[in-house]
Write an enzyme that holds these catalytic residues in place. Structure first.
Site, PDB file in Angstrom:
ATOM      1  N   SER A 164      37.669  39.000  34.769  1.00  0.00           N
ATOM      2  CA  SER A 164      37.635  38.147  35.933  1.00  0.00           C
ATOM      3  C   SER A 164      36.258  38.068  36.604  1.00  0.00           C
ATOM      4  O   SER A 164      36.025  37.172  37.403  1.00  0.00           O
ATOM      5  CB  SER A 164      38.649  38.641  36.963  1.00  0.00           C
ATOM      6  OG  SER A 164      38.310  39.932  37.401  1.00  0.00           O
ATOM      7  N   SER A 215      37.583  43.618  33.378  1.00  0.00           N
ATOM      8  CA  SER A 215      37.010  42.497  34.125  1.00  0.00           C
ATOM      9  C   SER A 215      35.502  42.549  34.326  1.00  0.00           C
ATOM     10  O   SER A 215      34.905  41.559  34.737  1.00  0.00           O
ATOM     11  CB  SER A 215      37.682  42.375  35.491  1.00  0.00           C
ATOM     12  OG  SER A 215      38.929  41.744  35.340  1.00  0.00           O
ATOM     13  N   LYS A 267      30.603  39.891  43.267  1.00  0.00           N
ATOM     14  CA  LYS A 267      31.856  39.212  42.941  1.00  0.00           C
ATOM     15  C   LYS A 267      32.569  38.970  44.272  1.00  0.00           C
ATOM     16  O   LYS A 267      32.526  39.837  45.167  1.00  0.00           O
ATOM     17  CB  LYS A 267      32.686  40.127  42.038  1.00  0.00           C
ATOM     18  CG  LYS A 267      33.991  39.546  41.544  1.00  0.00           C
ATOM     19  CD  LYS A 267      34.707  40.585  40.658  1.00  0.00           C
ATOM     20  CE  LYS A 267      35.982  40.053  40.048  1.00  0.00           C
ATOM     21  NZ  LYS A 267      36.625  41.035  39.150  1.00  0.00           N
TER      22      LYS A 267
END
Ligand SMILES: [Zn+2]
Lengths: 482, 487
Positions: free
Chosen positions: B151, B175, B76
């Protein structure tokens, strides 16, 4: 100052703690390095970086707290103080709000031989910010440069109670605080390098009134003298405002060293909301009692203890004891002199007199002094032995201070040995009395003062080398005999 | 099966048997990315050249020493990578190149894993759809008109689409787990403090936790073995012994006590999701676990408290983006205040600004006590709720989210509904517990995830229960169609 009013002063002092590395990273704390050479992504506030508490800072803060008679917290916590400024990379300063490491301490100041206790509300750890550098001054400079070397330097903010009642008390507090921190070895306390900084909270009230007056906070007090002057200026300003029926406002002001006045920075309404909250990156710090006791056991002699020792062991006046314990180096110098010389009061007089005068004039610290304690002691012995007079000693001292030469060498080089030989002196006295028959008459007719003039003439004739005690005696004999 | 479809352990077996080369593995993954990422849009930055270089460097057997030699992974874009730009999907950091690797990243590098690239996310990890990336939205491989969740949506989508077998994500309120659930993959969030946060760009420091998204539970265990453990650079990193998580990969869960909270099967639930998770609980019962209903009474206060604590911390964490030292800066401004305002106005998206304002507000004098302090009390109550249950149970099972993946754009204007998506995942972060989301079925062709929550630092049991379910079901074998025919 108007005697109907009383000034009330509290001080907030920032002392830089003496550690190898910064409070939340391993960068060096050395002073005076090239800009931005002592920084890392951590203290420069780069994304993803985390603070890790330097245990040495806690240890030194505990040491300072103990030296200031504080209670040491069992758990203390770091908070974020939020504000934007280019020298504050994270845009929050890591400080302590609700759970500071030290609380409820005090120190004692000496005012004309009377002790007064000044309360210390709290002392907490925090990180320093960097600094901005400008071309010329801040308003005309076309740019601001940021130097982050100082960012993350460990500070102890020491907050006093509003217990001081004059600029002299405030100065005495600062001096005492400085000497305690120096003796405890926790800070270098160099005001000129910014490792000791002071803000003053000042208010005035009619004598006898209980509640405090409107308070102003004065920043930028970079010397003891600035502190005194600012308090005096501000107290006068407050009293005049009250007398004139003007309304004072709670505000932060800055001391203008050039103009010797305070200037408004921001009012209470304009004061920033720092939005303190516990820093989630730093778990609460548990301080084991064992650790505190271990540190307590290593506390060196502090100024109060040293002062007692000086008064008890050497019968020195308390005033001398206070001056001699202003810094541990000054006291060590005294102690070293006494290892070579017997009379403490004489050493004290010379240290407080000639030595301090010369250090101040040359803006020097005792450590920079070229006169070794043994050399000063030797010079004092030479006075006692009658080799030199007190007056000659002053010029010997001057030479020692300038060159660091041994006193015996100076005396030899300059032919400064005192003339104590009676037959030599009698010859000179005879000359002087012959040349000053009128004065001799005056003396004989009862004008005692005339003797002083004659002694002076003899000293002059010997370029100050005559032993004044012997001259005195011989002169009297001589004047009586005729 | 193509190489890109295999998990880490399968690839490892093939490497050990010398059936494939590291180069072939990396090339297979890169080829897959080139084929599908135009549709999925999972990657912000691809590090193709370095990946191939590393693969070449590991061609001789003597050079192979690590636990994941030559195996591809992605990150990420919240993990700092030395020399490789790290954007947090924000204009603010669009050109930011760190000079350091996050601890988790250097550990994977030390074990000779091969970084493929950086994955899309909601800007600064604030969001649940990856539509709030400043660059482009990522799409759900199961239905390209739908969001992958967020996210860590880029991670979940990339893993689901076969672009990479495993990715590190971060999870502050769900997330990792929510996008894993939306994309039909495994998402594991360890206990707070288990994986170092050093080098992970902060959103909410007291809840942020790095974790793993993979297609198989065993790959989560393998990666956890590497990234878990104390880091002296992170003062909140736990100095607690780390087990060999692969030792928990055994299907026998007989006698395990699993609780399911009443509250998580009521309000606003999608019926299909609810039934699939209840079926999963039946499956556990069949496998010999003891299933009981419990109550987590303070769960309803979790979201409001979360949206106070998270933004409060974020308002300070994101204050360092001032344009002074790095990141976007308005060079035209003629005073420092304008520089701050213009840089931050241009650098942050609406949701980030919203949370900074929210956080600034709840910390302001006069509001601090009624908002921030009250939220911290709620947090304590939520933790107590969990502690009560864990006195009698090993694990808690809930749906990961109340619904399956929603359509792109559907909730963009309705951020309160968007926030509601985290209702089952947020309490776990507030209590700092480990939890996993694993696939437990499909509703209208969209994956449904089940959340398994464990006690603090009891990651092993969470992995064990997840593994047992996976071994006894086939959901993880079904692959998304990427807009074409489903296989
Ligand atoms: Zn540093």
């Amino acid at each position: 100052m108007n005697e109907d009013y009383e000034v009330v002063v509290g001080l907030e002092v920032h002392a830089e703690l003496k550690t190898q590395s910064k409070i939340f990273c391993s960068c060096s704390t050395a002073f005076g390095a090239e800009p931005n050479t002592q920084i890392c992504p951590g203290c420069a506030g780069f994304p993803g970086m985390l603070p890790v508490l330097n245990r040495q800072v806690v240890e030194i803060a505990i040491m300072a707290g103990l030296a200031l008679n504080c209670e040491i917290a069992e758990i203390c916590l770091f908070d974020r103080k939020n504000y934007f400024y280019p020298d504050l990379p994270r845009a929050y300063q890591i400080s302590q709000l609700d759970l500071p490491i030290c609380q409820k301490g005090y120190l004692e100041i000496d005012l004309d031989g009377k002790k007064k206790r000044i309360g210390i509300t709290r002392a907490h750890m925090e990180e320093d910010a960097g600094k901005l550098v400008h071309q010329g001054n801040i308003t005309s400079s076309p740019f601001s440069l940021v130097d982050l070397n100082r960012c993350g330097m460990p500070l102890l903010e020491i907050v006093s109670e509003p217990d001081m009642r004059s600029s002299q008390e405030a100065r005495a507090y600062m001096e005492k605080l400085r000497s305690i921190l120096l003796f405890a070895g926790v800070s270098n306390c160099k005001m000129e390098e910014g490792s000791l900084r002071c803000d003053a909270n000042i208010s005035v009230r009619p004598r006898g009134q209980k509640e405090l007056g409107i308070r102003t906070e004065i920043k930028n007090l970079n010397s003891f003298r600035a502190l005194e002057r600012a308090i005096e200026y501000e107290a006068k300003r407050h009293i005049e405002a009250i007398e004139d029926g003007e309304k004072l406002i709670q505000e932060t002001r800055t001391w203008d060293e050039e103009k010797q006045i305070t200037l408004s920075m921001r009012s209470k309404e304009e004061a920033e909301d720092y939005r303190y909250f516990p820093d989630p990156n730093l778990p609460p710090v548990k301080i084991e009692r064992e650790w505190v006791e271990k540190i307590r056991a290593t506390l060196p002699e502090l100024p109060d203890q040293a002062q007692l020792r000086l008064v008890d062991n050497y019968s020195l006046p308390p005033y001398d004891a206070v001056i001699l314990t202003l810094t541990p180096e000054f006291l060590a110098y005294f102690d070293n002199c006494l290892a070579h010389y017997h009379d403490a009061k004489t050493v004290s007089n010379w240290m407080m007199g000639e030595l301090s005068k010369h250090l101040n004039q040359n803006n020097m610290e005792i450590n920079d002094c070229k006169i070794q304690p043994a050399a000063l002691a030797r010079m004092l012995s030479l006075i006692d032995e009658g080799t030199i007079s007190g007056k000659m000693a002053k010029s010997v001292f001057e030479e020692m201070f300038a060159s660091g030469k041994e006193p015996d060498l100076i005396i030899k080089e300059k032919g400064m040995v005192q003339i104590s030989d009676e037959s030599t002196l009698i010859k000179i006295i005879e000359e002087v009395t012959a040349n000053n028959a009128g004065v001799v008459e005056d003396y004989r007719s009862g004008k005692e003062k005339a003797l002083g003039f004659l002694v002076g003439q003899v000293m002059k004739a010997t370029r100050g080398q005559a032993n004044p005690a012997i001259v005195n005696k011989l002169l009297k004999d001589c004047l009586k005999g005729d | 099966m193509e190489l890109y479809e295999l998990g880490l352990r399968d690839l490892q077996d093939k490497l050990n048997r010398e059936e494939v080369s590291i180069r072939e593995i990396i090339e297979s993954v890169l080829k897959r990315i080139h084929e599908v990422d135009d549709k999925v849009k999972a990657f912000i930055t691809l590090d193709e050249e370095n990946a191939l270089k590393k693969a070449a460097g590991l061609s001789s057997k003597e050079s192979r020493k690590g636990q994941i030699v030559g195996l591809p992974f992605a990150l990420k874009d919240v993990f700092c990578t030395r020399g490789l730009r790290t954007t947090c999907a924000s204009r603010m950091l669009e050109n930011y190149v760190p000079i350091y690797d996050a601890t988790a990243v250097s550990r994977l590098n030390a074990e000779q894993g091969i970084l493929i690239g950086k994955l899309n996310m909601d800007e600064f990890a604030m969001g649940s759809s990856t539509e709030l990336s400043a660059f482009f939205p990522t799409r759900n491989p199961w239905d390209l008109e739908r969001v992958p969740g967020g996210s860590s949506g880029g991670c979940a989508a990339a893993v689901a689409a076969g672009e990479v077998p495993v990715a590190l994500g971060s999870d502050t309120g769900g997330s990792i787990r929510q996008p894993a659930s939306f994309c039909g993959v495994v998402g594991f969030k360890p206990s707070y403090g288990r994986v170092s946060r050093w080098g992970v760009i902060a959103y909410s420091s007291s809840m942020d936790q790095a974790g793993v998204i993979a297609r198989k539970v065993e790959d989560c265990a393998l990666i956890m073995n590497i990234i878990a453990g104390h880091d002296p650079l992170d003062a909140t990193s736990a100095n607690v012994e780390v087990s060999d998580y692969t030792s928990f990969l055994q299907p026998n869960i007989r006698g395990m006590k699993i609780a399911y909270p009443t509250e998580c099967f009521q309000q606003g639930m999608d019926e299909a999701v609810k039934n699939l998770v209840l079926n999963a609980l039946k499956k556990y019962e069949e496998l010999g676990a003891i299933i009981e209903e419990v109550s987590l009474p303070h769960g309803e206060y979790a979201l409001p408290a979360y949206y106070i604590i998270g933004p409060a911390e974020a308002s300070a964490n994101l204050a360092c983006y001032d344009g002074v030292r790095f990141g976007l800066r308005d060079y035209e401004a003629d005073n420092v205040l304008d520089m701050y305002c213009n840089s931050r106005s241009a650098g942050f998206g609406d949701e980030v600004k919203r949370r900074i304002m929210l956080g600034t507000h709840v910390l302001s004098s006069g509001y601090y006590k009624n908002y921030y302090l009250k939220a911290m009390k709620v947090r304590r109550l939520i933790k107590n709720d969990f502690d009560q249950v864990f006195k009698n149970f090993d694990l808690i099972v809930t749906p990961t989210t109340p619904t399956t993946a929603f359509k792109l754009g559907a909730e963009l204007d309705d951020f309160l509904t968007l926030y509601g998506n985290d209702i089952f995942t947020v309490p776990v972060n507030m209590a700092g517990l480990p939890a996993i989301s694993i696939p437990c079925g499909f509703s209208d062709g969209l994956p449904v995830g089940m959340q398994i929550i464990g006690q603090t630092f009891d990651e092993g049991r969470v992995l064990k229960a997840a593994y047992a379910f996976e071994q006894n079901t086939t959901y993880h074998n079904i692959k998304p169609s990427l807009g074409g025919e489903q296989r």
